[in-house]
Design an enzyme around this catalytic site. Sequence first.
Site, short mmCIF file in Angstrom:
data_model
loop_
_atom_site.label_atom_id
_atom_site.label_comp_id
_atom_site.label_asym_id
_atom_site.label_seq_id
_atom_site.Cartn_x
_atom_site.Cartn_y
_atom_site.Cartn_z
N SER A 68 0.80 -1.23 0.00
CA SER A 68 0.00 0.00 0.00
C SER A 68 0.83 1.28 0.00
CB SER A 68 -0.93 0.00 1.22
OG SER A 68 -0.22 0.41 2.37
N THR B 134 -8.81 3.39 -4.05
CA THR B 134 -8.07 4.54 -3.51
C THR B 134 -8.13 5.79 -4.39
OG1 THR B 134 -5.81 5.33 -3.03
CG2 THR B 134 -6.00 3.52 -4.58
N GLU C 49 -5.66 7.42 -5.06
CA GLU C 49 -4.46 7.41 -5.90
C GLU C 49 -4.79 7.05 -7.35
OE1 GLU C 49 -0.91 7.91 -5.46
OE2 GLU C 49 -1.73 9.12 -3.85
N TYR D 259 1.51 1.53 -7.76
CA TYR D 259 0.42 1.26 -6.80
C TYR D 259 -0.92 1.69 -7.38
CZ TYR D 259 -2.63 2.09 -2.75
OH TYR D 259 -3.70 2.12 -1.88
N LYS E 178 -4.09 -0.68 -8.31
CA LYS E 178 -5.40 -0.45 -7.67
C LYS E 178 -6.49 -0.23 -8.71
CE LYS E 178 -5.06 -0.67 -3.11
NZ LYS E 178 -5.89 -1.57 -2.30
N ARG F 181 -1.52 4.08 12.12
CA ARG F 181 -0.86 4.29 10.82
C ARG F 181 0.60 3.84 10.90
NH1 ARG F 181 -1.78 4.48 5.45
NH2 ARG F 181 -2.09 6.60 4.68
P1 NAP Z 1 -1.42 -1.11 5.49
O1 NAP Z 1 -1.40 -0.63 6.89
O2 NAP Z 1 -0.21 -0.93 4.63
O3 NAP Z 1 -1.78 -2.68 5.51
C1 NAP Z 1 -1.61 -3.48 4.38
C2 NAP Z 1 -1.95 -4.91 4.75
O4 NAP Z 1 -1.78 -5.73 3.58
C3 NAP Z 1 -1.05 -5.51 5.83
O5 NAP Z 1 -1.85 -6.23 6.75
C4 NAP Z 1 -0.17 -6.47 5.05
O6 NAP Z 1 0.27 -7.58 5.79
C5 NAP Z 1 -1.15 -6.94 3.99
N1 NAP Z 1 -0.49 -7.62 2.89
C6 NAP Z 1 0.60 -7.21 2.18
N2 NAP Z 1 0.95 -8.15 1.28
C7 NAP Z 1 0.05 -9.16 1.41
C8 NAP Z 1 -0.11 -10.42 0.77
N3 NAP Z 1 0.74 -10.83 -0.20
N4 NAP Z 1 -1.13 -11.22 1.15
C9 NAP Z 1 -1.97 -10.82 2.13
N5 NAP Z 1 -1.87 -9.65 2.79
C10 NAP Z 1 -0.86 -8.84 2.43
O7 NAP Z 1 -2.65 -0.46 4.70
P2 NAP Z 1 -3.92 0.34 5.29
O8 NAP Z 1 -3.56 1.76 5.43
O9 NAP Z 1 -4.49 -0.42 6.42
O10 NAP Z 1 -4.90 0.25 4.03
C11 NAP Z 1 -5.80 -0.84 3.86
C12 NAP Z 1 -6.16 -0.96 2.39
O11 NAP Z 1 -6.78 0.24 1.94
C13 NAP Z 1 -4.97 -1.16 1.46
O12 NAP Z 1 -5.40 -1.99 0.40
C14 NAP Z 1 -4.66 0.23 0.95
O13 NAP Z 1 -4.02 0.14 -0.31
C15 NAP Z 1 -6.05 0.79 0.85
N6 NAP Z 1 -6.16 2.24 1.02
C16 NAP Z 1 -5.61 2.85 2.11
C17 NAP Z 1 -5.78 4.22 2.30
C18 NAP Z 1 -5.21 4.92 3.51
O14 NAP Z 1 -5.15 6.15 3.49
N7 NAP Z 1 -4.86 4.20 4.56
C19 NAP Z 1 -6.54 4.96 1.36
C20 NAP Z 1 -7.11 4.29 0.27
C21 NAP Z 1 -6.93 2.93 0.13
P3 NAP Z 1 1.79 -7.79 6.31
O15 NAP Z 1 1.83 -7.34 7.73
O16 NAP Z 1 1.97 -9.28 6.18
O17 NAP Z 1 2.69 -7.00 5.41
O1 F7E Z 2 2.48 10.32 1.33
C1 F7E Z 2 4.76 13.07 0.67
C2 F7E Z 2 4.54 12.02 -0.41
O2 F7E Z 2 3.08 7.96 1.87
C3 F7E Z 2 1.72 11.51 1.36
C4 F7E Z 2 -1.50 5.31 1.22
O3 F7E Z 2 -2.28 4.91 2.31
O4 F7E Z 2 -2.85 7.26 0.83
C5 F7E Z 2 -1.53 6.83 1.09
O5 F7E Z 2 -0.67 7.21 0.04
C6 F7E Z 2 2.48 12.62 0.67
C7 F7E Z 2 3.06 12.26 -0.69
O6 F7E Z 2 0.65 8.66 1.53
C8 F7E Z 2 7.51 12.00 2.76
O7 F7E Z 2 5.39 12.23 -1.51
C9 F7E Z 2 6.91 13.81 1.74
O8 F7E Z 2 2.89 13.35 -1.54
O9 F7E Z 2 1.80 9.34 3.56
P1 F7E Z 2 2.06 9.02 2.15
P2 F7E Z 2 0.13 8.59 0.03
O10 F7E Z 2 1.23 8.47 -0.95
O11 F7E Z 2 -0.81 9.73 -0.15
C10 F7E Z 2 -3.42 6.75 -0.39
C11 F7E Z 2 -4.83 7.28 -0.51
C12 F7E Z 2 -3.31 5.28 -0.49
O12 F7E Z 2 -4.17 4.63 -1.09
C13 F7E Z 2 -2.02 4.66 -0.06
O13 F7E Z 2 -2.19 3.27 0.20
O14 F7E Z 2 3.60 12.94 1.49
N1 F7E Z 2 5.97 12.87 1.49
N2 F7E Z 2 7.88 13.30 2.50
C14 F7E Z 2 6.30 11.74 2.12
N3 F7E Z 2 5.68 10.55 2.19
C15 F7E Z 2 6.29 9.57 2.93
N4 F7E Z 2 5.67 8.37 3.05
N5 F7E Z 2 7.48 9.79 3.57
C16 F7E Z 2 8.15 10.98 3.52
O15 F7E Z 2 9.22 11.14 4.09
#
Ligand code: NAP
Ligand code: F7E
Length: 332
Positions: free
Chosen positions: A86, A129, A131, A157, A161, A192
């Site tokens: 993710s 997402t 994204e 990613y 998705k 997180r």
């Molecule tokens: P996260 O904290 O990164 O958790 C990802 C989960 O996926 C972990 O439990 C990980 O398990 C599991 N995983 C990875 N590879 C796998 C595999 N091969 N088989 C089975 N499980 C696997 O993500 P999250 O923030 O909770 O997000 C949950 C979902 O919503 C994700 O699909 C993410 O892309 C989507 N999403 C998140 C956001 C956000 O802002 N948080 C927004 C939009 C969509 P391990 O511990 O084994 O690695």
């Molecule tokens: O980055 C900038 C980076 O990694 C946010 C995932 O849950 O939300 C998440 O994706 C922003 C980006 O989240 C750092 O470049 C700067 O512009 O926290 P992030 P993300 O990329 O928005 C979406 C909705 C999902 O679906 C995804 O699974 O922050 N940024 N400096 C940084 N980001 C990280 N990680 N680390 C830095 O040092």
Amino acid sequence: MADAKKRALITGITGQDGGHLAGFLHEKGYEVFAIIRGQHNPRREAVVSEFPYVTLFDADLTDQSSLIRAMQVARPHEVYNLGAISHVGYSFKDPQLTNDVTGKGVLNMLEAIRLTDPENKVKFYQASTSEMFGGLEYNRPEKGYTEESSFHPRSPYGVAKLYGYWITKNYRESYDMFAVSGILFNHEGERRGVEFVTRKITNAVARIKLGLQDDLELGDLWPKRDWGYAGDYVRGMWLMLQQDKPEDYVLATGETHSIGEFLDLAFKEVGIDDWKPYVKQNPAFMRPAEVDVLLGDPTKAEKELGWTRDVDFPGLVKLMVEHDLAIESTKL
Ligand code: NAP
Ligand code: F7E
């Protein structure tokens, strides 16, 4: 005799949303099942201790037979597919794995359901997402992205998705499955991962305040995100599966803030007015392609699901900083 309890199967239990959702469904009276991967998953012990009521199966989204076995034993009414690679930045480093897990993993899960659910009763949630939209450079909706906005993913990613989104829609249309996508904008909180920017910041702010760390290295500070609280968003996932008709919904706050604004609030929370002396930029945290601004319009979810949010942007930052101060203080 009809089963008294509803059963749910979660993928991604070790992640942020999986933790929130397991607790939420348990409180609703569900019997909760989840898959966990790997012969020595470092997060297994924490999951077992925090969620003793969850039945775990060894399974992997890349291994369809393991998903079929989990379906056969759990016999869930609802499946929440949260498992994914993710991290957007990481997906550039391992695009093929991202494709296999985040993209094809969705097909594996859908097929596992189809093969084990001849009556076509299981409801399926796909974690789609914001994204997939790609930012304002490509797509400029008036109020924010909706369910009707067009897509232009900017990372492996986002591309994976988008496949997951379309294959979910395709199974809904082809096989009449109750299969929906929640198109969720960023949601954060105390669960997180520290690899994401919000938690990286609140963790560093706490450590700087306590004298455990000197500074914080980040990538670009100008991107803007629509940041909500994860606890509010898992409630929205569940609501989507309680509807009579399968439809996709955007969950967002309708506000967008830069990383600089997040830094302002987080540092102020510990009494530091100027964060600039503490923050360094490191190109290692920049991405080959960036999503500039994300802003969602949750009107459909608000109207049709009655979805509301309890935590606003300042409340989110405060909650995360307070949590990290409490955790980091134990290390003094
Ligand atoms: P996260 O904290 O990164 O958790 C990802 C989960 O996926 C972990 O439990 C990980 O398990 C599991 N995983 C990875 N590879 C796998 C595999 N091969 N088989 C089975 N499980 C696997 O993500 P999250 O923030 O909770 O997000 C949950 C979902 O919503 C994700 O699909 C993410 O892309 C989507 N999403 C998140 C956001 C956000 O802002 N948080 C927004 C939009 C969509 P391990 O511990 O084994 O690695
Ligand atoms: O980055 C900038 C980076 O990694 C946010 C995932 O849950 O939300 C998440 O994706 C922003 C980006 O989240 C750092 O470049 C700067 O512009 O926290 P992030 P993300 O990329 O928005 C979406 C909705 C999902 O679906 C995804 O699974 O922050 N940024 N400096 C940084 N980001 C990280 N990680 N680390 C830095 O040092």
